[in-house]
Design a protein around this motif. Sequence first.
Motif, PDB file in Angstrom:
ATOM      1  N   ALA A 340       0.839  -1.200   0.000  1.00  0.00           N
ATOM      2  CA  ALA A 340       0.000   0.000   0.000  1.00  0.00           C
ATOM      3  C   ALA A 340       0.867   1.239   0.000  1.00  0.00           C
ATOM      4  O   ALA A 340       1.933   1.273   0.621  1.00  0.00           O
ATOM      5  N   ASP A 341       0.407   2.264  -0.703  1.00  0.00           N
ATOM      6  CA  ASP A 341       1.057   3.572  -0.696  1.00  0.00           C
ATOM      7  C   ASP A 341       0.977   4.155   0.711  1.00  0.00           C
ATOM      8  O   ASP A 341      -0.068   4.083   1.365  1.00  0.00           O
ATOM      9  N   GLU A 342       2.083   4.752   1.184  1.00  0.00           N
ATOM     10  CA  GLU A 342       2.103   5.278   2.552  1.00  0.00           C
ATOM     11  C   GLU A 342       1.065   6.375   2.774  1.00  0.00           C
ATOM     12  O   GLU A 342       0.615   6.597   3.895  1.00  0.00           O
ATOM     13  N   GLY A 343       0.665   7.073   1.725  1.00  0.00           N
ATOM     14  CA  GLY A 343      -0.299   8.151   1.884  1.00  0.00           C
ATOM     15  C   GLY A 343      -1.731   7.739   1.632  1.00  0.00           C
ATOM     16  O   GLY A 343      -2.637   8.580   1.663  1.00  0.00           O
ATOM     17  N   PHE A 344      -1.960   6.452   1.397  1.00  0.00           N
ATOM     18  CA  PHE A 344      -3.304   6.005   1.037  1.00  0.00           C
ATOM     19  C   PHE A 344      -4.104   5.634   2.278  1.00  0.00           C
ATOM     20  O   PHE A 344      -3.763   4.702   3.009  1.00  0.00           O
ATOM     21  N   THR A 345      -5.141   6.382   2.542  1.00  0.00           N
ATOM     22  CA  THR A 345      -6.105   6.042   3.587  1.00  0.00           C
ATOM     23  C   THR A 345      -7.497   6.144   2.984  1.00  0.00           C
ATOM     24  O   THR A 345      -7.726   6.897   2.036  1.00  0.00           O
ATOM     25  N   HIS A 346      -8.414   5.394   3.527  1.00  0.00           N
ATOM     26  CA  HIS A 346      -9.791   5.433   3.031  1.00  0.00           C
ATOM     27  C   HIS A 346     -10.700   4.935   4.138  1.00  0.00           C
ATOM     28  O   HIS A 346     -10.375   3.973   4.833  1.00  0.00           O
ATOM     29  N   LYS A 347     -11.806   5.602   4.295  1.00  0.00           N
ATOM     30  CA  LYS A 347     -12.726   5.140   5.331  1.00  0.00           C
ATOM     31  C   LYS A 347     -13.438   3.875   4.869  1.00  0.00           C
ATOM     32  O   LYS A 347     -13.542   3.589   3.671  1.00  0.00           O
ATOM     33  N   GLY A 348     -13.918   3.127   5.836  1.00  0.00           N
ATOM     34  CA  GLY A 348     -14.667   1.911   5.542  1.00  0.00           C
ATOM     35  C   GLY A 348     -15.607   1.628   6.692  1.00  0.00           C
ATOM     36  O   GLY A 348     -15.850   2.498   7.546  1.00  0.00           O
ATOM     37  N   TRP A 349     -16.118   0.410   6.730  1.00  0.00           N
ATOM     38  CA  TRP A 349     -17.072   0.043   7.776  1.00  0.00           C
ATOM     39  C   TRP A 349     -16.781  -1.368   8.254  1.00  0.00           C
ATOM     40  O   TRP A 349     -16.269  -2.205   7.505  1.00  0.00           O
ATOM     41  N   GLN A 350     -17.112  -1.605   9.512  1.00  0.00           N
ATOM     42  CA  GLN A 350     -16.962  -2.937  10.084  1.00  0.00           C
ATOM     43  C   GLN A 350     -18.287  -3.382  10.668  1.00  0.00           C
ATOM     44  O   GLN A 350     -18.955  -2.616  11.378  1.00  0.00           O
ATOM     45  N   CYS A 351     -18.656  -4.602  10.354  1.00  0.00           N
ATOM     46  CA  CYS A 351     -19.901  -5.154  10.875  1.00  0.00           C
ATOM     47  C   CYS A 351     -19.740  -5.452  12.361  1.00  0.00           C
ATOM     48  O   CYS A 351     -18.784  -6.120  12.773  1.00  0.00           O
ATOM     49  N   GLU A 352     -20.651  -4.966  13.171  1.00  0.00           N
ATOM     50  CA  GLU A 352     -20.566  -5.181  14.609  1.00  0.00           C
ATOM     51  C   GLU A 352     -21.027  -6.574  15.008  1.00  0.00           C
ATOM     52  O   GLU A 352     -20.833  -6.989  16.151  1.00  0.00           O
ATOM     53  N   ASP A 353     -21.632  -7.311  14.076  1.00  0.00           N
ATOM     54  CA  ASP A 353     -22.088  -8.669  14.380  1.00  0.00           C
ATOM     55  C   ASP A 353     -21.047  -9.721  13.996  1.00  0.00           C
ATOM     56  O   ASP A 353     -20.693 -10.575  14.811  1.00  0.00           O
ATOM     57  N   CYS A 354     -20.534  -9.663  12.754  1.00  0.00           N
ATOM     58  CA  CYS A 354     -19.590 -10.694  12.304  1.00  0.00           C
ATOM     59  C   CYS A 354     -18.151 -10.201  12.226  1.00  0.00           C
ATOM     60  O   CYS A 354     -17.228 -10.999  12.045  1.00  0.00           O
ATOM     61  N   GLY A 355     -17.937  -8.884  12.344  1.00  0.00           N
ATOM     62  CA  GLY A 355     -16.584  -8.334  12.281  1.00  0.00           C
ATOM     63  C   GLY A 355     -16.063  -8.120  10.882  1.00  0.00           C
ATOM     64  O   GLY A 355     -14.918  -7.697  10.706  1.00  0.00           O
TER      65      GLY A 355
END
Length: 422
Positions: A340-355
């Motif tokens: 991964a590029d050191e400057g690459f960030t991106h928001k995402g989501w995590q399921c609270e039931d299965c992770g």
Amino acid sequence: MNLNRLDPELLQLNLVGDDERGYDFVDDTLVLELKRLRPEHGMLSVYLDITPETLASRPAMTRFKQGIEAIRERHAEAWNHEQKTTFEQVARDLGERLEKLLARPRGKGLALFAAPARVLPKKEKVDYAIFCSFHLPHPPADRIEWGDAPVLAPLLVQRDESPRTGVVLFDRERLRPFLAFMGEVAAYDLVLRNDDPVPLTKSHSWHGYGEHNHQQWQEEHYRRYLRQAALAVEKLAQAGDWKWLVLASPDRQEAEHLREQLPAAWRERVIGSVALPMEADLNGVRDAVLPVIAEAERREERQTLERWQGEVERPEGLGVAGLADTLLAVEEYRVQTLVADEGFTHKGWQCEDCGGLVADLMEEPPAECPWCSSTALRELPDIVGEMAVLVMASGGDVEIVHDPDNRRLIGEHGRIGGILRF
């Protein structure tokens, strides 16, 4: 000293750096303590980019205060009076500590963890269950969070990616071993000494045949000392999980003598040598060896990227590129090496039931978890860090790309990808 069985106590590391700078060395014991920590009164985790160019345009204290204000707004309605008081006191105290740390910044990033054990508002004092600060060799994405556990993903990624490099400072009298790791150096509590290092000189030489025998005896004694030193280096390297080795000596010829005595496998891991006095302090050792390590990292980074590019471009190759496809492979435990590029960030989501993790180039969360159909999705500010932790947990490796030329290469393929197991 029995070199065939090194005492584990000899492998303890001295904390690095001068007290005025106040940074902690990132050792496994401290990281494990952070992983297990579940503070009763909450915890503040702070990551800041402190590169000179960032500090010039966006002062660190300004970004810290903005992050603190965002936490206040997020929890304004949920917190009771005691929770608000605890947070405000910790934020104030940490702000003061941060100003002192920034007075003499080192590295490119800063990580702080503060878990209060007790707050005394009238005395404006905080007693901490744990407080530690690390400077990081690479700039992290700014992140300031309050929660019931430390945010460790950015720290773990940099720790996993940083090679544990042994440094051996050596001459005819003694051997001093060090560990270079994450932009810092620490010393092992071990010094191997030559019990008769004095070379033959005119003031105490023998004459004639006796002199010749004495010279032979001294050379054989030196060779025996070299063999003992090489054995000590091998044992330390195995016990300390060294990836590379840098040799240091006041006379580089002495370092070459030691290299010749090392087993073939460790001669191949010697990435360079530097000239240093035997009395060099930790900061002097660090400043001398870090450029050698940085060059070795650039070479390895390029080799990994070229292998990944070949797999991506090869029909049915074991390579994946782009955020969505890479995340899918990570979730299926197919990624052996994440790049991964050191400057690459991106928001995402995590399921609270299965992770399960969810991310794409979208800005809004999906209606439900693609893995279990749950609608309980929690937003994550940096999905890339979470992906890296998951890869490491499955026994894989992480390669964060720092070199400008290498960053251009990975930028052509979505700034993130992976080499697959299958």
